[in-house]
Motif scaffolding. Structure first.
Motif, mmCIF file in Angstrom:
data_model
loop_
_atom_site.group_PDB
_atom_site.id
_atom_site.type_symbol
_atom_site.label_atom_id
_atom_site.label_comp_id
_atom_site.label_asym_id
_atom_site.label_seq_id
_atom_site.Cartn_x
_atom_site.Cartn_y
_atom_site.Cartn_z
ATOM 1 N N ASP A 184 0.884 -1.413 0.093
ATOM 2 C CA ASP A 184 -0.136 0.271 -0.008
ATOM 3 C C ASP A 184 0.693 1.201 0.132
ATOM 4 O O ASP A 184 0.312 2.433 -0.140
ATOM 5 N N VAL A 185 2.111 1.227 0.015
ATOM 6 C CA VAL A 185 2.904 2.557 -0.075
ATOM 7 C C VAL A 185 3.901 2.216 -1.240
ATOM 8 O O VAL A 185 4.773 3.025 -1.508
ATOM 9 N N VAL A 186 3.700 1.271 -2.124
ATOM 10 C CA VAL A 186 4.374 1.229 -3.423
ATOM 11 C C VAL A 186 4.007 2.311 -4.248
ATOM 12 O O VAL A 186 3.040 2.934 -4.291
ATOM 13 N N LYS A 187 5.244 2.859 -4.907
ATOM 14 C CA LYS A 187 4.939 4.207 -5.770
ATOM 15 C C LYS A 187 4.546 4.012 -7.129
ATOM 16 O O LYS A 187 4.099 4.775 -7.616
ATOM 17 N N SER A 188 4.210 2.743 -7.114
ATOM 18 C CA SER A 188 3.709 2.224 -8.658
ATOM 19 C C SER A 188 2.269 1.458 -8.141
ATOM 20 O O SER A 188 1.841 1.622 -7.075
ATOM 21 N N ILE A 189 1.623 0.984 -9.207
ATOM 22 C CA ILE A 189 0.236 0.315 -8.707
ATOM 23 C C ILE A 189 0.506 -0.902 -8.090
ATOM 24 O O ILE A 189 -0.359 -1.362 -7.459
ATOM 25 N N ASP A 190 1.666 -1.652 -8.118
ATOM 26 C CA ASP A 190 1.743 -2.824 -7.421
ATOM 27 C C ASP A 190 3.481 -3.146 -7.710
ATOM 28 O O ASP A 190 4.131 -2.262 -7.856
ATOM 29 N N TYR A 191 3.693 -4.455 -6.936
ATOM 30 C CA TYR A 191 5.049 -4.669 -6.981
ATOM 31 C C TYR A 191 5.531 -4.950 -8.515
ATOM 32 O O TYR A 191 4.753 -5.046 -9.369
ATOM 33 N N SER A 192 6.686 -5.072 -8.422
ATOM 34 C CA SER A 192 7.232 -5.245 -10.086
ATOM 35 C C SER A 192 6.751 -6.692 -10.435
ATOM 36 O O SER A 192 6.630 -7.577 -9.694
ATOM 37 N N ASN A 193 6.914 -6.939 -11.788
ATOM 38 C CA ASN A 193 6.802 -8.105 -12.367
ATOM 39 C C ASN A 193 7.842 -9.486 -11.945
ATOM 40 O O ASN A 193 7.638 -10.411 -11.429
ATOM 41 N N SER A 194 9.095 -8.784 -11.532
ATOM 42 C CA SER A 194 10.220 -9.698 -11.189
ATOM 43 C C SER A 194 9.896 -9.957 -9.657
ATOM 44 O O SER A 194 10.490 -11.153 -9.355
ATOM 45 N N TYR A 195 9.321 -9.237 -9.144
ATOM 46 C CA TYR A 195 8.944 -9.549 -7.701
ATOM 47 C C TYR A 195 8.034 -10.905 -7.346
ATOM 48 O O TYR A 195 8.337 -11.638 -6.685
ATOM 49 N N TYR A 196 7.037 -10.815 -8.285
ATOM 50 C CA TYR A 196 6.187 -12.187 -8.306
ATOM 51 C C TYR A 196 6.935 -13.248 -9.053
ATOM 52 O O TYR A 196 6.667 -14.490 -8.507
ATOM 53 N N LEU A 197 7.719 -13.131 -9.978
ATOM 54 C CA LEU A 197 8.425 -14.007 -10.443
ATOM 55 C C LEU A 197 9.547 -14.737 -9.451
ATOM 56 O O LEU A 197 9.596 -15.911 -9.560
ATOM 57 N N PHE A 198 10.170 -14.012 -8.899
ATOM 58 C CA PHE A 198 11.362 -14.608 -7.688
ATOM 59 C C PHE A 198 10.336 -15.118 -6.769
ATOM 60 O O PHE A 198 10.952 -16.109 -5.913
ATOM 61 N N GLY A 199 9.209 -14.446 -6.418
ATOM 62 C CA GLY A 199 8.218 -15.186 -5.274
ATOM 63 C C GLY A 199 7.956 -16.658 -5.653
ATOM 64 O O GLY A 199 7.969 -17.492 -4.887
ATOM 65 N N ASP A 200 7.392 -16.845 -6.972
ATOM 66 C CA ASP A 200 7.335 -18.153 -7.577
ATOM 67 C C ASP A 200 8.377 -19.147 -7.171
ATOM 68 O O ASP A 200 8.322 -20.240 -7.252
ATOM 69 N N ASN A 201 9.464 -18.415 -7.301
ATOM 70 C CA ASN A 201 10.952 -19.412 -7.137
ATOM 71 C C ASN A 201 11.301 -19.157 -5.722
ATOM 72 O O ASN A 201 12.515 -19.709 -5.471
ATOM 73 N N GLY A 202 10.776 -18.726 -4.779
ATOM 74 C CA GLY A 202 10.836 -19.018 -3.443
ATOM 75 C C GLY A 202 11.637 -18.059 -2.520
ATOM 76 O O GLY A 202 12.191 -17.944 -1.479
ATOM 77 N N TRP A 203 12.104 -16.892 -3.495
ATOM 78 C CA TRP A 203 12.909 -15.832 -2.850
ATOM 79 C C TRP A 203 12.524 -14.748 -2.483
ATOM 80 O O TRP A 203 12.988 -13.983 -1.419
ATOM 81 N N THR A 204 11.403 -14.386 -2.907
ATOM 82 C CA THR A 204 10.604 -13.148 -2.022
ATOM 83 C C THR A 204 9.138 -13.410 -1.935
ATOM 84 O O THR A 204 8.911 -14.606 -1.964
ATOM 85 N N SER A 205 8.501 -12.518 -1.590
ATOM 86 C CA SER A 205 7.155 -12.896 -1.082
ATOM 87 C C SER A 205 6.871 -13.586 0.164
ATOM 88 O O SER A 205 8.058 -13.758 0.878
ATOM 89 N N PHE A 206 5.724 -14.013 0.569
ATOM 90 C CA PHE A 206 5.459 -14.824 1.715
ATOM 91 C C PHE A 206 5.926 -16.239 1.638
ATOM 92 O O PHE A 206 5.605 -17.005 0.925
ATOM 93 N N GLN A 207 7.103 -16.469 2.625
ATOM 94 C CA GLN A 207 7.742 -17.788 2.722
ATOM 95 C C GLN A 207 7.709 -18.300 4.198
ATOM 96 O O GLN A 207 7.520 -17.412 5.168
ATOM 97 N N ILE A 208 7.703 -19.523 4.465
ATOM 98 C CA ILE A 208 7.795 -20.158 5.752
ATOM 99 C C ILE A 208 9.161 -20.539 6.111
ATOM 100 O O ILE A 208 10.022 -21.255 5.451
#
Length: 401
Positions: free
Chosen positions: A166-190
């Motif tokens: 909600d404080v991102v300067k754009s409409i959402d996180y970058s495309n790479s944020y979600y791609l690296f999240g799918d590969n386990g490096w970013t976003s929510f992990q346990i």
């Protein structure tokens, strides 16, 4: 007989008087002793006020959240609001959407221990099993140099992990944020993490080291491999908020080694009484094992290490302070991003422009309206896939609770 009773009475009264005298003398000795030894007021203050403050009650609770709703319209005919090319088939070119309805709770169990929970109720619109629960962790703060976190959280790998959407300067996180999240490096992990900050001379440095399952939210691990990642951030110029950071990680998936690296920079410059500009720049590279393993064995080309994802983005943001009670500021931003999910095997790079203007009604993005367009251009547009050129316009309203 009378003489005997009188003697007993006299002895009894004498005993009481003697006990009273001795007790009084003892009290005087105690008082004199205490007066002779000065009190340690600092120790008493720390013990009663700092360590055992009777007015401080635990646990303490803080509830918050964010609401985001938007209208989407894809100006590229034949491409739906999710970027999927449908050609002459049926598709949805425009729609209202609730993007996020997040509710968070922070429970401070003691002065040093807190438990955090975050859910996104908007994710009930699809299969919620591994979506709705986002943050669910406990954090113990020993001091500014050392904190421990266990549970489900966002491991520090890159700049975008350090602030909420909600404080991102754009409409959402970058495309790479979600791609690296799918590969386990970013976003929510346990997993578990150690974080902290130290001063290297005059340069403040923050760090983060984590070990996670690396397979996303609310999931047990599907193999014995783990992701080990770290991040260092240096505040080289506090005046202009110039920060330089590096991230890196190694891991194992299906008994094969993977890695990811990243570099980042950010800065802020005042352009006068009301104008200011800030920049964010980030580049990342890593093995796209998610793409490799989702392909049928007979369609895989080369080794897993050949599936290399590369990304770069720059996000300048110009802000004008209006200073009105019901209208705080207006911002102009335009993020450019280059992303290739498989740079060495069947490369199809994606370039994205996101010009946007936003109006801030309450401070700290408490309420704001965002208008812009996400323009995607692929090296090759592939029919009936999301790898197709798209011009998605958006109008979003956001309110923080």
């Amino acid at each position: 007989m009378k003489q005997k009773k009188g003697l007993i009475t006299s002895l009894f009264l004498f005993g009481i008087g003697l006990f009273t005298t001795i007790n009084s003398l003892a009290q005087e000795v105690k008082i004199t002793s205490e007066m002779a030894i000065p009190q340690d007021t600092i120790r008493i203050f720390e013990d009663k006020i700092v360590l055992n403050d009777a007015t401080q009650k635990y646990p303490q609770f803080k509830v918050g959240g964010v609401f985001q709703t938007r209208y989407l319209d894809n100006f590229k005919r034949g491409v739906d609001i999710n970027g999927m090319h449908y050609g002459d088939g049926e598709g949805t070119n425009n729609s209202f959407e609730i993007k996020r309805m997040r509710v968070s709770m922070n429970a401070k169990v003691t002065e040093n221990l807190e438990v955090v929970a975050l859910v996104n109720l908007a994710d009930f619109k699809s299969d919620p099993k591994t979506k709705v629960l986002e943050n669910a962790y406990a954090k113990y703060t020993l001091n500014r140099y050392l904190q421990f976190t266990v549970g489900q959280f966002r491991p520090l790998f890159g700049m975008e992990e350090t602030y909420p959407v909600d404080v991102v300067k754009s409409i959402d996180y970058s495309n790479s944020y979600y791609l690296f999240g799918d590969n386990g490096w970013t976003s929510f992990q346990i997993g578990a993490a150690i974080t902290g900050s130290v001063d290297l001379g005059n340069v403040p440095m923050s760090y983060g080291v984590s070990v996670t399952n690396g397979n996303g939210k609310n999931k047990t691990d599907n193999d014995d491999g783990k992701h080990y990642s770290s991040r260092l951030l240096f505040n080289v110029d506090p005046k202009h908020k110039i920060n330089l950071g590096i991230s890196g990680g190694v891991g194992e998936v299906q008994r094969q080694t993977i890695y990811a690296v990243g570099a980042e920079a950010s800065a802020f410059f005042s352009l006068g009484h009301r104008w200011s500009i800030d920049f964010q720049i980030e580049a990342k590279q890593g093995v796209n094992h998610q793409m490799y393993f989702t392909q049928p064995v007979e369609q895989r080309i080369g080794d897993m290490k050949d599936y290399l994802m590369k990304s770069f983005y720059i996000l300048p943001n110009i802000r004008y302070e209006l200073g009105m009670n019901k209208l705080q500021a207006i911002e102009f931003a335009c993020r450019y991003e280059y992303l290739d999910g498989s740079a060495h095997v069947n490369s199809n790079a994606r370039q994205t422009w996101v010009p946007m203007v936003s109006v801030e009604f309450l401070k700290n993005y408490g309420a704001r309206l965002q208008l812009g367009m996400q323009i995607d251009n692929f090296k090759t547009s592939v029919e009936h896939t999301k790898s197709y050129n798209s011009n998605l316009a958006f109008l979003q309203f956001q309110c923080r609770l």
